[in-house]
Design a protein around this motif. Structure first.
Motif, PDB file in Angstrom:
ATOM      1  N   VAL A   1      60.057  38.232  -3.542  1.00  0.00           N
ATOM      2  CA  VAL A   1      59.063  37.455  -2.822  1.00  0.00           C
ATOM      3  C   VAL A   1      59.330  37.447  -1.279  1.00  0.00           C
ATOM      4  O   VAL A   1      60.413  37.131  -0.869  1.00  0.00           O
ATOM      5  N   LEU A   2      58.124  38.017  -0.658  1.00  0.00           N
ATOM      6  CA  LEU A   2      58.446  38.319   0.780  1.00  0.00           C
ATOM      7  C   LEU A   2      58.009  36.797   1.417  1.00  0.00           C
ATOM      8  O   LEU A   2      56.832  36.535   1.564  1.00  0.00           O
ATOM      9  N   LEU A   3      59.042  36.312   2.265  1.00  0.00           N
ATOM     10  CA  LEU A   3      58.820  34.929   2.877  1.00  0.00           C
ATOM     11  C   LEU A   3      58.533  35.102   4.519  1.00  0.00           C
ATOM     12  O   LEU A   3      58.271  34.028   5.150  1.00  0.00           O
ATOM     13  N   GLY A   4      58.499  36.233   5.063  1.00  0.00           N
ATOM     14  CA  GLY A   4      58.480  36.715   6.414  1.00  0.00           C
ATOM     15  C   GLY A   4      56.840  36.266   7.028  1.00  0.00           C
ATOM     16  O   GLY A   4      56.540  37.234   8.006  1.00  0.00           O
ATOM     17  N   PHE A   5      56.270  35.238   6.575  1.00  0.00           N
ATOM     18  CA  PHE A   5      54.975  34.935   7.083  1.00  0.00           C
ATOM     19  C   PHE A   5      54.666  33.536   7.316  1.00  0.00           C
ATOM     20  O   PHE A   5      55.357  32.694   6.795  1.00  0.00           O
ATOM     21  N   PRO A   6      53.773  33.233   8.380  1.00  0.00           N
ATOM     22  CA  PRO A   6      53.573  31.710   8.863  1.00  0.00           C
ATOM     23  C   PRO A   6      53.171  31.066   7.580  1.00  0.00           C
ATOM     24  O   PRO A   6      52.372  31.629   6.898  1.00  0.00           O
ATOM     25  N   SER A   7      53.020  29.783   7.545  1.00  0.00           N
ATOM     26  CA  SER A   7      52.675  29.011   6.561  1.00  0.00           C
ATOM     27  C   SER A   7      51.143  28.384   6.997  1.00  0.00           C
ATOM     28  O   SER A   7      50.460  28.067   5.880  1.00  0.00           O
ATOM     29  N   SER A   8      51.019  28.325   8.376  1.00  0.00           N
ATOM     30  CA  SER A   8      49.725  27.875   8.522  1.00  0.00           C
ATOM     31  C   SER A   8      48.463  28.695   8.238  1.00  0.00           C
ATOM     32  O   SER A   8      48.717  29.918   8.490  1.00  0.00           O
ATOM     33  N   HIS A   9      47.420  28.019   7.806  1.00  0.00           N
ATOM     34  CA  HIS A   9      46.326  29.113   7.469  1.00  0.00           C
ATOM     35  C   HIS A   9      45.755  29.747   8.746  1.00  0.00           C
ATOM     36  O   HIS A   9      45.264  30.816   8.608  1.00  0.00           O
ATOM     37  N   THR A  10      45.803  29.058   9.799  1.00  0.00           N
ATOM     38  CA  THR A  10      45.196  29.338  11.154  1.00  0.00           C
ATOM     39  C   THR A  10      45.986  30.582  11.631  1.00  0.00           C
ATOM     40  O   THR A  10      45.413  31.562  12.098  1.00  0.00           O
ATOM     41  N   LEU A  11      47.230  30.408  11.519  1.00  0.00           N
ATOM     42  CA  LEU A  11      48.450  31.476  11.969  1.00  0.00           C
ATOM     43  C   LEU A  11      48.027  32.766  11.086  1.00  0.00           C
ATOM     44  O   LEU A  11      48.106  33.902  11.505  1.00  0.00           O
ATOM     45  N   LYS A  12      47.804  32.537   9.838  1.00  0.00           N
ATOM     46  CA  LYS A  12      47.710  33.688   8.925  1.00  0.00           C
ATOM     47  C   LYS A  12      46.409  34.562   9.085  1.00  0.00           C
ATOM     48  O   LYS A  12      46.379  35.646   8.938  1.00  0.00           O
ATOM     49  N   PHE A  13      45.302  33.729   9.313  1.00  0.00           N
ATOM     50  CA  PHE A  13      44.011  34.274   9.764  1.00  0.00           C
ATOM     51  C   PHE A  13      44.343  35.086  11.109  1.00  0.00           C
ATOM     52  O   PHE A  13      43.809  36.349  11.051  1.00  0.00           O
ATOM     53  N   LEU A  14      45.030  34.450  12.105  1.00  0.00           N
ATOM     54  CA  LEU A  14      44.968  35.120  13.363  1.00  0.00           C
ATOM     55  C   LEU A  14      45.945  36.492  13.034  1.00  0.00           C
ATOM     56  O   LEU A  14      45.794  37.621  13.582  1.00  0.00           O
ATOM     57  N   LEU A  15      46.983  36.163  12.524  1.00  0.00           N
ATOM     58  CA  LEU A  15      47.885  37.665  11.990  1.00  0.00           C
ATOM     59  C   LEU A  15      47.043  38.709  11.308  1.00  0.00           C
ATOM     60  O   LEU A  15      47.348  39.727  11.694  1.00  0.00           O
TER      61      LEU A  15
ATOM     62  N   ILE B   1      48.789  38.734   2.975  1.00  0.00           N
ATOM     63  CA  ILE B   1      48.132  37.479   3.901  1.00  0.00           C
ATOM     64  C   ILE B   1      46.631  37.193   3.326  1.00  0.00           C
ATOM     65  O   ILE B   1      46.353  36.093   3.071  1.00  0.00           O
ATOM     66  N   LEU B   2      45.959  38.168   2.719  1.00  0.00           N
ATOM     67  CA  LEU B   2      44.542  38.028   2.268  1.00  0.00           C
ATOM     68  C   LEU B   2      44.689  37.146   0.835  1.00  0.00           C
ATOM     69  O   LEU B   2      43.831  36.499   0.559  1.00  0.00           O
ATOM     70  N   THR B   3      45.621  37.744  -0.258  1.00  0.00           N
ATOM     71  CA  THR B   3      45.412  36.981  -1.392  1.00  0.00           C
ATOM     72  C   THR B   3      46.451  35.869  -1.449  1.00  0.00           C
ATOM     73  O   THR B   3      46.310  35.173  -2.407  1.00  0.00           O
ATOM     74  N   GLY B   4      47.359  35.799  -0.508  1.00  0.00           N
ATOM     75  CA  GLY B   4      48.468  34.909  -0.712  1.00  0.00           C
ATOM     76  C   GLY B   4      49.295  35.065  -1.699  1.00  0.00           C
ATOM     77  O   GLY B   4      50.303  34.286  -2.021  1.00  0.00           O
ATOM     78  N   ASP B   5      49.578  36.196  -2.130  1.00  0.00           N
ATOM     79  CA  ASP B   5      50.587  36.622  -3.235  1.00  0.00           C
ATOM     80  C   ASP B   5      51.456  37.346  -2.411  1.00  0.00           C
ATOM     81  O   ASP B   5      51.475  38.506  -2.219  1.00  0.00           O
ATOM     82  N   HIS B   6      52.911  36.684  -2.239  1.00  0.00           N
ATOM     83  CA  HIS B   6      53.843  37.301  -1.441  1.00  0.00           C
ATOM     84  C   HIS B   6      54.745  38.006  -2.441  1.00  0.00           C
ATOM     85  O   HIS B   6      55.747  38.463  -1.937  1.00  0.00           O
ATOM     86  N   SER B   7      54.484  38.143  -3.704  1.00  0.00           N
ATOM     87  CA  SER B   7      55.450  38.961  -4.503  1.00  0.00           C
ATOM     88  C   SER B   7      55.114  40.618  -4.300  1.00  0.00           C
ATOM     89  O   SER B   7      54.162  40.926  -4.109  1.00  0.00           O
ATOM     90  N   ILE B   8      56.304  41.310  -4.603  1.00  0.00           N
ATOM     91  CA  ILE B   8      56.321  42.598  -4.667  1.00  0.00           C
ATOM     92  C   ILE B   8      57.285  43.104  -5.772  1.00  0.00           C
ATOM     93  O   ILE B   8      58.418  42.639  -5.985  1.00  0.00           O
ATOM     94  N   SER B   9      56.924  44.066  -6.517  1.00  0.00           N
ATOM     95  CA  SER B   9      57.743  44.445  -7.768  1.00  0.00           C
ATOM     96  C   SER B   9      59.014  45.165  -7.068  1.00  0.00           C
ATOM     97  O   SER B   9      59.148  45.558  -5.990  1.00  0.00           O
ATOM     98  N   TYR B  10      59.913  45.181  -8.033  1.00  0.00           N
ATOM     99  CA  TYR B  10      61.448  45.872  -7.620  1.00  0.00           C
ATOM    100  C   TYR B  10      61.101  47.316  -7.211  1.00  0.00           C
ATOM    101  O   TYR B  10      61.579  47.595  -6.274  1.00  0.00           O
TER     102      TYR B  10
END
Length: 320
Positions: free
Chosen positions: A13-27, A85-94
């Motif tokens: 799970v990649l956690l290096g993203f902002p939690s705020s929806h506004t910041l996610k949109f701008l990012l 960011i678009l899907t909200g799914d932070h997972s990535i396979s091994y």
């Protein structure tokens, strides 16, 4: 935990993203804009240097390959970030995580070797102009680019095999926006000392070795330029190196914090910032650095936009 109790994780799970929806949109908008501009700019350089005969020289051959490499580098990281960011799914396979980590370091390492080769090209063009065409023939240029890729592959092969053999039994949260190797090492429940040693030795050797070659090349260039009889000749010689030297400063300045970890206590936020500079900002700046001050590239772009080619101009003049 004993080896018999290890349970291999199947993803991260990649956690290096902002939690705020506004910041996610701008990012998202910022990353999308950067990716489009980066892809367009580097593809333009590749296309112009490929189609325009005025750019069929050794310097533009290396620049075309550098642009291709930078395009691949940003494509390894940014599209996955946009999807997260678009899907909200932070997972990535091994498997995807290992592939992304391998490609990132393969391209980054090859970048070092290619920049060193480009410094050699500038050295021969300025310091050995009478032998330049012989020493830097098309065949030699192709071999040097191939050697850069092969060297990058061989340097990353051993650490990649060691990384893939490590057990990961949880947690699986990576405090980064892509699968960087150092956050991955912290998640392993196996012995990482050998991999850390190999990675440190190889990264130090590649970074300092290529930088030493570049430094020697530019020291010789500077010595030759200072012996030039006129200021205009000195300025012309230095102008051909300015773009390459600018990219060298950016790449090595940022990568010195990514490839050599002197202390595990370094701030993760600082490492993220250096990663952004290395794999996102540098590919973005590459087309502008090499084209804004280059009259040949700007003229080729003007001709392409106006639908004219050098052959067409020559034919028109011949009919007058």
């Amino acid at each position: 935990m004993s080896p018999e109790n290890w349970t291999q994780v199947t993803g991260f799970v990649l956690l290096g993203f902002p939690s705020s929806h506004t910041l996610k949109f701008l990012l998202f908008l910022g990353l999308l804009g950067i990716y489009v501009v980066t892809a367009t700019g580097n593809l333009l350089i590749i296309g112009l240097s490929w189609m325009d005969r005025r750019l069929h020289t050794q310097m533009y051959f290396f620049l075309r390959n550098l642009s291709f490499l930078e395009l691949l580098l940003v494509s390894v990281v940014v599209p996955k970030m946009l999807v997260i960011i678009l899907t909200g799914d932070h997972s990535i396979s091994y498997a995807s995580c290992m592939i992304q980590s391998y490609l990132y370091f393969l391209l980054g390492t090859t970048d070092f070797f290619l920049l060193a080769v480009m410094s050699m090209d500038r050295f021969l063009a300025i310091c050995r102009p009478l032998h330049y065409e012989t020493l830097m023939s098309g065949h030699v240029c192709s071999q040097l680019v191939l050697a850069s890729w092969l060297a990058g592959f061989l340097c990353i092969l051993c650490p990649t095999i060691l990384m893939a053999s490590l057990p990961f039994c949880g947690p699986n949260d990576i405090d980064h926006f892509f699968c960087d190797s150092w956050p991955l090492l912290r998640l392993s429940c196996g012995d990482t000392r050998l991999l850390e040693l190999v990675a440190f030795v190889l990264s130090t050797s590649v970074l300092l070795g290529s930088l030493a070659l570049i430094s020697v090349s530019y020291a010789c260039i500077l010595a030759t330029v200072l012996r030039a009889p006129t200021a205009s000749e000195r300025k012309k010689a230095l102008s051909t190196c300015a773009s390459h030297l600018t990219v060298v400063v950016i790449v090595y300045g940022s990568s010195s914090f990514l490839y050599i970890r002197m202390s595990e206590a370094q701030s993760m936020q600082f490492n993220k910032g250096a990663s952004v500079l290395s794999c996102i900002i540098t590919p973005l700046l590459n087309p502008f650095i090499f084209s804004l001050r280059n009259e040949k590239v700007k003229q080729a772009l003007r001709d392409a936009l106006s639908g004219l080619r050098p052959m067409d101009v020559g034919d028109d003049e011949g009919h007058k």
